[in-house]
Design a protein around this motif. Structure first.
Motif, PDB file in Angstrom:
ATOM      1  N   GLY A   3       0.806  -1.206   0.000  1.00 16.36           N
ATOM      2  CA  GLY A   3       0.000   0.000   0.000  1.00 16.36           C
ATOM      3  C   GLY A   3       0.838   1.253   0.000  1.00 16.36           C
ATOM      4  N   ALA A   4       1.599   1.461  -1.061  1.00 16.90           N
ATOM      5  CA  ALA A   4       2.557   2.572  -1.109  1.00 16.90           C
ATOM      6  C   ALA A   4       1.889   3.933  -1.224  1.00 16.90           C
ATOM      7  CB  ALA A   4       3.519   2.370  -2.280  1.00 16.90           C
ATOM      8  N   GLY A   5       0.608   3.978  -1.597  1.00 14.51           N
ATOM      9  CA  GLY A   5      -0.076   5.264  -1.742  1.00 14.51           C
ATOM     10  C   GLY A   5       0.604   6.130  -2.790  1.00 14.51           C
ATOM     11  N   ARG A  41      -1.158   4.856  -7.602  1.00 16.81           N
ATOM     12  CA  ARG A  41      -0.017   4.108  -8.149  1.00 16.81           C
ATOM     13  C   ARG A  41       0.769   4.947  -9.148  1.00 16.81           C
ATOM     14  NH1 ARG A  41      -2.610  -0.144  -9.361  1.00 16.81           N
ATOM     15  NH2 ARG A  41      -2.838   0.057 -11.600  1.00 16.81           N
ATOM     16  N   ALA A  42       0.065   5.733  -9.950  1.00 20.16           N
ATOM     17  CA  ALA A  42       0.755   6.612 -10.903  1.00 20.16           C
ATOM     18  C   ALA A  42       1.588   7.662 -10.175  1.00 20.16           C
ATOM     19  CB  ALA A  42      -0.264   7.276 -11.820  1.00 20.16           C
ATOM     20  N   LEU A  43       1.049   8.208  -9.089  1.00 16.69           N
ATOM     21  CA  LEU A  43       1.808   9.189  -8.309  1.00 16.69           C
ATOM     22  C   LEU A  43       3.017   8.539  -7.642  1.00 16.69           C
ATOM     23  CD1 LEU A  43      -1.175  11.115  -6.683  1.00 16.69           C
ATOM     24  CD2 LEU A  43       0.317  11.921  -8.527  1.00 16.69           C
ATOM     25  N   ALA A  44       2.849   7.308  -7.147  1.00 16.92           N
ATOM     26  CA  ALA A  44       3.964   6.598  -6.532  1.00 16.92           C
ATOM     27  C   ALA A  44       5.051   6.296  -7.561  1.00 16.92           C
ATOM     28  CB  ALA A  44       3.471   5.308  -5.882  1.00 16.92           C
ATOM     29  N   ILE A  57      13.310   1.611  -6.680  1.00 15.96           N
ATOM     30  CA  ILE A  57      11.951   1.239  -6.304  1.00 15.96           C
ATOM     31  C   ILE A  57      11.161   0.879  -7.557  1.00 15.96           C
ATOM     32  CG2 ILE A  57       9.774   2.018  -5.271  1.00 15.96           C
ATOM     33  CD1 ILE A  57      11.355   3.834  -3.450  1.00 15.96           C
ATOM     34  N   THR A  58      10.512  -0.276  -7.509  1.00 21.81           N
ATOM     35  CA  THR A  58       9.609  -0.705  -8.569  1.00 21.81           C
ATOM     36  C   THR A  58       8.189  -0.680  -8.028  1.00 21.81           C
ATOM     37  OG1 THR A  58      11.306  -2.168  -9.499  1.00 21.81           O
ATOM     38  CG2 THR A  58       9.022  -2.544 -10.191  1.00 21.81           C
ATOM     39  N   VAL A  59       7.318   0.078  -8.665  1.00 21.51           N
ATOM     40  CA  VAL A  59       5.927   0.194  -8.233  1.00 21.51           C
ATOM     41  C   VAL A  59       5.067  -0.707  -9.108  1.00 21.51           C
ATOM     42  CG1 VAL A  59       3.984   1.757  -7.858  1.00 21.51           C
ATOM     43  CG2 VAL A  59       6.329   2.567  -7.492  1.00 21.51           C
ATOM     44  N   VAL A  60       4.273  -1.565  -8.464  1.00 24.71           N
ATOM     45  CA  VAL A  60       3.420  -2.498  -9.194  1.00 24.71           C
ATOM     46  C   VAL A  60       2.014  -2.480  -8.613  1.00 24.71           C
ATOM     47  CG1 VAL A  60       5.362  -4.000  -9.774  1.00 24.71           C
ATOM     48  CG2 VAL A  60       4.023  -4.464  -7.710  1.00 24.71           C
TER      49      VAL A  60
END
Length: 210
Positions: A44-46, A71-74, A85-88
């Motif tokens: 839940g990276a927000g 997710r786009a902002l993260a 950092i990889t956001v998925v």
């Protein structure tokens, strides 16, 4: 892959996060992440509010966020982070990582919001290597009966609708221990310092046993 859609909350949350930073939540985020090493999974990276606080000893962060706008902002925030950092996409109850693949799992104001925190904690236990750490910074149940009653009323009525599924009165500390983790360190505090139903927090570190 399951998605979570909170379009109104997702538009408001960047402002909320800025207000939290202005109020001093960054100090708690920094303490939450201090000393981490190796491979980390964040649930839940927000908007990526924790990203700037990861220490250089971390090799890689897999940041899982189910809400598309957040997710786009993260993903944008990850470009300026001090570590890779990889956001998925993904949800806490079905983490996109293999068993015993992570040195640490981080939950920052997310176990109060996931629909099934027990399953999310079981997933955290699964993906952690033996001896790995769960680090969490969460809204938690109040310490006095009057505030517990207020939290229950809010949780049963307007708060989850206004706050993207957040619940103020979950006993997250007990849930972590029920999931099989051994508490190493625990700090309970008020944020902001005034006593309100939403100001009870816990920051903890817990070990996954073999």
């Amino acid at each position: 892959m399951r998605h979570v859609h909170h379009p109104v909350f997702a538009r408001l949350y960047p402002r909320i996060n800025r207000a939290l930073e202005h109020g001093g939540i960054g100090e708690h985020r920094q303490a939450l992440l201090a000393g981490l090493t190796g491979d980390v999974l964040e649930i839940g990276a927000g908007t990526g509010g924790t990203f700037a606080y990861y220490p250089s000893t971390v090799g890689h962060v897999l940041a899982v966020e189910p809400e598309p706008r957040l997710r786009a902002l993260a993903t944008a925030a990850a470009e300026d982070a001090p570590v890779p950092i990889t956001v998925v996409g993904g949800v806490g109850e079905e983490l996109p990582a293999t068993s015993e693949s992570q040195d640490a799992v981080v939950c920052a104001m997310v176990l109060c919001s996931v629909p099934d925190p027990e399953t999310a904690l079981a997933e955290a236990f699964r993906v952690l290597r033996p001896g790995g750490q769960l680090r969490y910074l969460e809204h938690v149940r109040a310490e006095t009966p009057g505030f517990v009653r207020a939290q229950r009323l809010l949780d049963a009525t307007i708060w989850p609708r206004l706050a993207g599924g957040c619940h103020l009165g979950r006993d997250t500390v007990a849930a972590v221990e029920r999931a099989g983790f051994h508490t190493e360190d625990l700090d309970r505090f008020l944020f902001p310092p005034s006593r309100t139903p939403s100001s009870f927090y816990a920051r903890g570190s817990a070990l996954r046993s073999a």
